[in-house]
Design a protein around this motif. Structure first.
Motif, PDB file in Angstrom:
ATOM      1  N   THR A  36    -131.123   2.008   3.195  1.00  0.00           N
ATOM      2  CA  THR A  36    -129.913   1.457   3.800  1.00  0.00           C
ATOM      3  C   THR A  36    -129.298   0.394   2.884  1.00  0.00           C
ATOM      4  O   THR A  36    -128.077   0.318   2.735  1.00  0.00           O
ATOM      5  CB  THR A  36    -130.226   0.869   5.185  1.00  0.00           C
ATOM      6  N   LEU A  71    -117.982   1.828   4.289  1.00  0.00           N
ATOM      7  CA  LEU A  71    -119.048   1.600   5.273  1.00  0.00           C
ATOM      8  C   LEU A  71    -118.683   2.125   6.655  1.00  0.00           C
ATOM      9  O   LEU A  71    -119.555   2.358   7.476  1.00  0.00           O
ATOM     10  CB  LEU A  71    -119.307   0.094   5.398  1.00  0.00           C
ATOM     11  N   MET A 108    -127.392   2.199   0.309  1.00  0.00           N
ATOM     12  CA  MET A 108    -126.136   2.742   0.847  1.00  0.00           C
ATOM     13  C   MET A 108    -125.084   1.641   0.945  1.00  0.00           C
ATOM     14  O   MET A 108    -123.937   1.810   0.518  1.00  0.00           O
ATOM     15  CB  MET A 108    -126.391   3.383   2.216  1.00  0.00           C
ATOM     16  N   ASN A 156    -122.439   6.533   7.644  1.00  0.00           N
ATOM     17  CA  ASN A 156    -122.938   5.263   7.109  1.00  0.00           C
ATOM     18  C   ASN A 156    -123.268   4.273   8.226  1.00  0.00           C
ATOM     19  O   ASN A 156    -124.288   3.584   8.185  1.00  0.00           O
ATOM     20  CB  ASN A 156    -121.918   4.665   6.151  1.00  0.00           C
ATOM     21  N   THR A 204    -121.817   2.306  -1.264  1.00  0.00           N
ATOM     22  CA  THR A 204    -120.786   3.110  -0.596  1.00  0.00           C
ATOM     23  C   THR A 204    -119.406   2.493  -0.766  1.00  0.00           C
ATOM     24  O   THR A 204    -119.266   1.272  -0.875  1.00  0.00           O
ATOM     25  CB  THR A 204    -121.075   3.284   0.906  1.00  0.00           C
ATOM     26  N   ALA A 260    -126.069   9.915   5.254  1.00  0.00           N
ATOM     27  CA  ALA A 260    -125.615   8.940   4.262  1.00  0.00           C
ATOM     28  C   ALA A 260    -126.599   8.896   3.102  1.00  0.00           C
ATOM     29  O   ALA A 260    -127.787   9.087   3.291  1.00  0.00           O
ATOM     30  CB  ALA A 260    -125.499   7.565   4.899  1.00  0.00           C
TER      31      ALA A 260
END
Lengths: 81, 394
Positions: free
Chosen positions: B303, B313, B306, B318, B310, B394
């Motif tokens: 996480t 979000l 990510m 996500n 990313t 994700a």
């Protein structure tokens, strides 16, 4: 934006207070929360007989009436965005 | 954690060594802080002295220039000793991150200078009676005469509110149409009158000293962080992700500390006499506890990656991952410690004076499912799941 689209939006914008819905109208500021976004999505898909792509279901699309209309109109073959 | 701290006292000391110093102080006071339900003042002072309170402040503002990953590693380290302290630390870092990313000049330089020195502890004032814990709406409105903002705000729960040097407060924006037009305003303690009310006698998390506060005062209009009414952007980009990441790190640390103390007990000469380490039941319970923690650990760092990489979000997949981290960490860290209580039994699983401290860890971790409630997140996740009908990850 066509009239049907702005009519669909009105019940979800409880803080709009009768103001005209324009492309710049902020949906969240006027009361659209995440649960209502789902209901609005279903209402739009039923009204136009379309399915919105998952990739477009993000905060940016739901930010303003205009940004959502661009996503919706892209799925309507005969519509002009 | 090899990042060298190249400023001030800690010229050659890495963040992990600084975290060890804080943990050592926390260890001395953890029993008393839990017993008396008092704030871990000595450990907070050590967080100031090591300047870890300025961890996320960029070096050019005098901070340590650390990353979210550094916050999580330190959160796990502190959580091994005291979950309250780990939560206090990670939530402070969440506040600092909001200032780093969203504050504009002149507030930005002024506040980051103070935060970078590590001297200022920032508390979050987001809870409000009547909003049901919903972060994105506010009942109390800011009033403005143009130059000054009037703050008059009651908050039922402010972690460390009695010890904070400054506050980031959510309030309804000046002349807002809707309760979800929320502004985030910064106030120094000396700009406000703070009246604490009520007692703090919780089941666990006793050292977090999360009291009710009435905050009243005026601050210059430039002390708004982010755009007026624009708190939703800060919540989505900083508060939400860093809360879930930081809490999960604190909980993982707490469960990891509990498992470590149990394993040391079992492997000690006295433990080997008392427990049958060949017992298949005991081995299976240890395995399950370890498996739960490895799962949370993997999810935490996936996480974090990510969030770091990313570009959006807000995409449902996500958001679902962030929420899954929080829900899973809350459930599995608590379940792991509960397994351990069964594994070692009444004497070392249940009594307050056992060196395993399972009793405190279990009480503390019981709050994890309630802290921004898992029930509420499941409702959000159900809605988000409907937005990702292809079920991509994700």
């Amino acid at each position: 934006m066509d009239a049907r689209f702005t009519e669909l939006l009105v019940p979800f914008l409880k803080f709009a207070g009768g103001r005209e819905i324009t492309e710049d109208t902020g949906l969240r500021e006027l009361g659209l929360d995440s649960m209502q976004a789902i209901e609005l999505l279903f209402a739009i898909e039923d009204a136009y007989g379309i399915a919105l792509p998952d990739d477009e279901l993000n905060d940016e699309s739901f930010a303003t009436a205009g940004s959502l209309w661009r996503v919706v109109s892209a799925q309507i073959p005969e519509a002009v965005a | 954690m090899t990042t060298a701290v190249n400023r001030g006292e800690a010229e050659t000391v890495g963040f992990d060594a600084l975290a060890d110093q804080v943990a050592a102080v926390a260890e001395e006071h953890v029993a008393a802080a839990d017993r008396e339900a008092v704030f871990p003042v000595a450990a907070l002072d050590e967080l100031r002295r090591t300047r870890l309170l300025g961890l996320l402040v960029p070096v050019e503002h005098g901070g340590l220039g650390g990353s979210v990953a550094d916050v999580l590693r330190i959160g796990i380290r502190l959580g091994r000793v005291d979950m309250s302290l780990a939560m206090i630390f990670t939530m402070h870092c969440q506040q600092v991150a909001a200032v780093v990313r969203h504050a504009a000049e002149p507030l930005r330089s002024e506040l980051l200078g103070r935060l970078g020195s590590g001297a200022e502890y920032l508390a979050s004032v987001t809870t409000e009676v009547g909003t049901g814990g919903h972060l994105l709406s506010a009942g109390s409105a800011l009033r403005s005469d143009g130059a000054q903002l009037a703050v008059d705000r009651f908050a039922p729960i402010v972690t460390g509110g009695a010890h904070a040097d400054g506050f980031l407060i959510t309030m309804r924006a000046v002349e807002a149409d809707a309760p979800n037009q929320v502004s985030l305003v910064y106030a120094r303690r000396d700009q406000l009158t703070t009246d604490a009310s009520g007692d703090w006698q919780p089941m666990g998390m006793r050292a977090s000293h999360s009291i009710a506060l009435q905050l009243t005062g005026t601050v210059p209009a430039h002390q708004i962080v982010g755009a007026p009414g624009g708190f939703a952007d800060i919540a989505g980009s900083v508060f939400g992700p860093l809360a879930h990441l930081g809490w999960s790190a604190a909980w993982l640390g707490t469960a990891a500390g509990a498992l470590s103390r149990v394993l040391r007990l079992l492997r000690s000469p006295a433990g080997r006499k008392r427990f049958d380490v060949k017992s298949e039941l005991l081995l299976t319970r240890l395995s399950k506890a370890r498996q739960r923690l490895d799962s949370v650990h993997a999810l935490l760092w996936r996480t974090e990656e990510m969030v770091r990489t990313t570009s959006n979000l807000s995409l449902p997949r996500n958001q679902l991952l962030l929420n899954a981290l929080k829900i899973t960490a809350a459930e599995q860290c608590h379940a792991a410690v509960d397994d351990l209580v069964d594994a070692v039994g009444l004497r070392h699983g249940y009594l307050k004076d056992s060196p395993t401290r399972l009793e405190q860890a279990l009480r503390d971790l019981r709050s994890a499912a309630l802290n921004y409630s898992n029930d509420r997140l499941h409702l959000a996740d159900g809605r988000l799941a409907l937005m990702d009908s292809e079920v991509r990850f994700a």
